[in-house]
Design a protein around this motif. Sequence first.
Motif, mmCIF file in Angstrom:
data_model
loop_
_atom_site.group_PDB
_atom_site.id
_atom_site.type_symbol
_atom_site.label_atom_id
_atom_site.label_comp_id
_atom_site.label_asym_id
_atom_site.label_seq_id
_atom_site.Cartn_x
_atom_site.Cartn_y
_atom_site.Cartn_z
ATOM 1 N N VAL A 89 -33.838 35.992 -20.341
ATOM 2 C CA VAL A 89 -35.185 36.094 -19.798
ATOM 3 C C VAL A 89 -35.292 35.433 -18.425
ATOM 4 C CG1 VAL A 89 -36.228 33.955 -20.704
ATOM 5 C CG2 VAL A 89 -37.609 36.050 -20.549
ATOM 6 N N THR A 90 -34.300 34.634 -18.040
ATOM 7 C CA THR A 90 -34.343 33.952 -16.746
ATOM 8 C C THR A 90 -33.830 34.818 -15.606
ATOM 9 O OG1 THR A 90 -32.112 32.970 -16.940
ATOM 10 C CG2 THR A 90 -33.942 31.753 -17.936
ATOM 11 N N LEU A 111 -43.899 32.587 -16.399
ATOM 12 C CA LEU A 111 -44.291 33.975 -16.637
ATOM 13 C C LEU A 111 -45.658 34.075 -17.298
ATOM 14 C CD1 LEU A 111 -40.879 35.391 -17.931
ATOM 15 C CD2 LEU A 111 -41.980 35.975 -15.757
ATOM 16 N N ARG A 155 -39.018 40.178 -19.533
ATOM 17 C CA ARG A 155 -39.930 39.218 -18.916
ATOM 18 C C ARG A 155 -41.394 39.630 -19.117
ATOM 19 N NH1 ARG A 155 -37.192 35.871 -14.930
ATOM 20 N NH2 ARG A 155 -38.908 36.016 -13.431
ATOM 21 N N ASP A 211 -34.007 37.868 -13.033
ATOM 22 C CA ASP A 211 -35.059 38.681 -12.419
ATOM 23 C C ASP A 211 -34.976 40.149 -12.830
ATOM 24 O OD1 ASP A 211 -36.110 36.496 -11.118
ATOM 25 O OD2 ASP A 211 -34.991 36.843 -9.255
#
Length: 254
Positions: free
Chosen positions: A176-177, A230, A185, A179
């Motif tokens: 999830v980190t 987020l 995300r 881009d």
Amino acid sequence: MLTDSHCHLDAAEFDADRDAVIARALAAGVRRQVVPAIDAAGWPALRRLCSQRAGLYPAYGLHPMFLQAHAPEHLDLLREWIERERPVAIGECGLDFFVEGLDHQTQQLYFQGQLALAREFDLPLIVHARRAVEAVIVAVRKVGGLRGVVHSYAGSEEQARQLWDNGFMIGLGGPVTYDRAQRLRRMAARMPLEHLLLETDAPDQPDAEHRGQRNEPARLTRVCEVIAELRGQPYEEIARVTSENATRLFGLRD
């Protein structure tokens, strides 16, 4: 306090510096780790590790990627271990339709056997579902009355809703980190927080800042930071709620 809901701290990659890895995790605020097994041969060492350290909680299971290490009688052995050891979960189990050469029918045999044990002993499941989320949903619906987490989730938002409706949480970690993980995300930003668990899957799946390196539980902080960014929520709130979720699902006791 953070809870790493999925960390293979018993893996050989940590043999040289496991104590230091645990110390770094504690210093970072990662106070609890759920440590799932991958095969029957590893259960005794996993039990020893978790019995020697506060904050480590074992789960015993048969991982779908290691079919060559499994035998049908290991399901009977797993029942004995569950009765005797009372782990916090059954796993890591599940289905992997991504890796070539992993027989789907054999995977289903072990997965369905572990689903039945989870129902029998009223234990949560730690599920691996790579290119197999739909098949996992079908399997858990068929048994019914189950709960658990699909770790390192990579399915759709609609599939996630179906899992929530069937008692399952979603585990998110290093991916999830990145881009480029836009779909993941978006889901992290919008999903109900009560269905979320944080994980590292260490030594695998490092965050974007540690690409290609060995992952470790202390880096759960970066996963929490990104999800907080987020969602536009405080880091402390994400840490608190996801730890409460882990406590509720696994019945963790300090």
